[in-house]
Design an enzyme around this catalytic site. Sequence first.
Site: not given
Length: 401
Positions: A36, A199, A357, A379
């Site tokens: 990063r 999920k 991720g 996110g």
Amino acid sequence: MNKLYYKEQDLTNKRVLMRVDYNVPLKDGQIESNTRITATLPTLRHIIAQAGAKLVLMSHLGRPDGKPKPECSLAICAEELRKLLPGVTVHFVPDCLAAAGTIESMHAGEICLLENLRYYGEEERNDAEFARKLAAYGDVFINDAFGTAHRAHASTEGVTHFFQGRCYAGDLMKRELDYLGDAVYAPVHPFVVILGGAKIADKIKVVENLVQKCDKLLIGGGMAYTFLKAQGKEIGRCLLQGDKIRMCQRLLAQYKDKIVLPVDGKYTAQVDFKNRRVPGPVVECDVDHIPADMEACDIGSRTVELFSGIIQGARTVVWNGPVGIFEIEPFNQGTQAIARAVQHATAQGAKCVIGGGDSESAIKQAKLENVGHISTGGGASLEFLEGKPMPGIASLTSKTA
């Protein structure tokens, strides 16, 4: 991208206030990965090369919850910057609201990194006075932290109210908007979306947004089994979200020609996640014959062939989430096969965007390169794909403004 880009602006003799994402992973008090930080270096070099320019960087690190925590200090990132930018003076201010004197005394071409913004609760509350104090450090504002663009915080949205049309996108922000924006809002067809993960609840808004726009939606991972249950299949001990069955039935009925589910999988009775091993036998079978005492851990070879064929015919690909437990062999094979299919599509000229991720980790595990654009957003990428408003982007100055 309809936002002003910093390289198109005159930064001569300007104090540049820049939001970066230096929320780096730490292990035993050391930076585990400096990606990063290194990703911002071209932008930093460009800015400090402008005549008379001074650069002030601000970021958060970890979750200090509104109070100073030594383990969340950005001092370690300042030291890393000094190593990566030999010959460049990098100042560090241990209180983000006490930097005025340091900035005033800086010479052109120097950098100042402020201490963790989230040492103050006002940052996440988007407190106007806190934002005003930060904004006073710069003549112009650049946001290059796409990973926080989905949050209306003082350093992402609040400060922009004090710059009167001088809020610009940085290189990383522009790249994300160019790739994600084109994929979501102006895709070249055939447009294929691949969604994995555990999920369905975690991705339902992405499904509902992108299924309307894509040509094919490939669903793998644990989330596929609630859809399979919605089709009336017996799924053994596979992950099931019973409260989402009706929703899955509705989506399957409405988009039956778009949604593509696994036709087979790899199943086992138990996975030892702690030791990353499979103590019992692994069965590969079609989804109509899932053993009652087993759970899904990967897509099967027929599904790999089905999904890969669709991906390789795409012109735009969005991939978010692994299609199996890729951390444990032999359940990494399906995800790696998807990664290779995306790599092939990229080589054929498709625009491919990959959520960070786990998807990024799987690509690194497979040692693949040139697989398209890997988003840095986490996110933020997910919320962008959901079609949610992004305060840190919306508040930047538009080209038409």
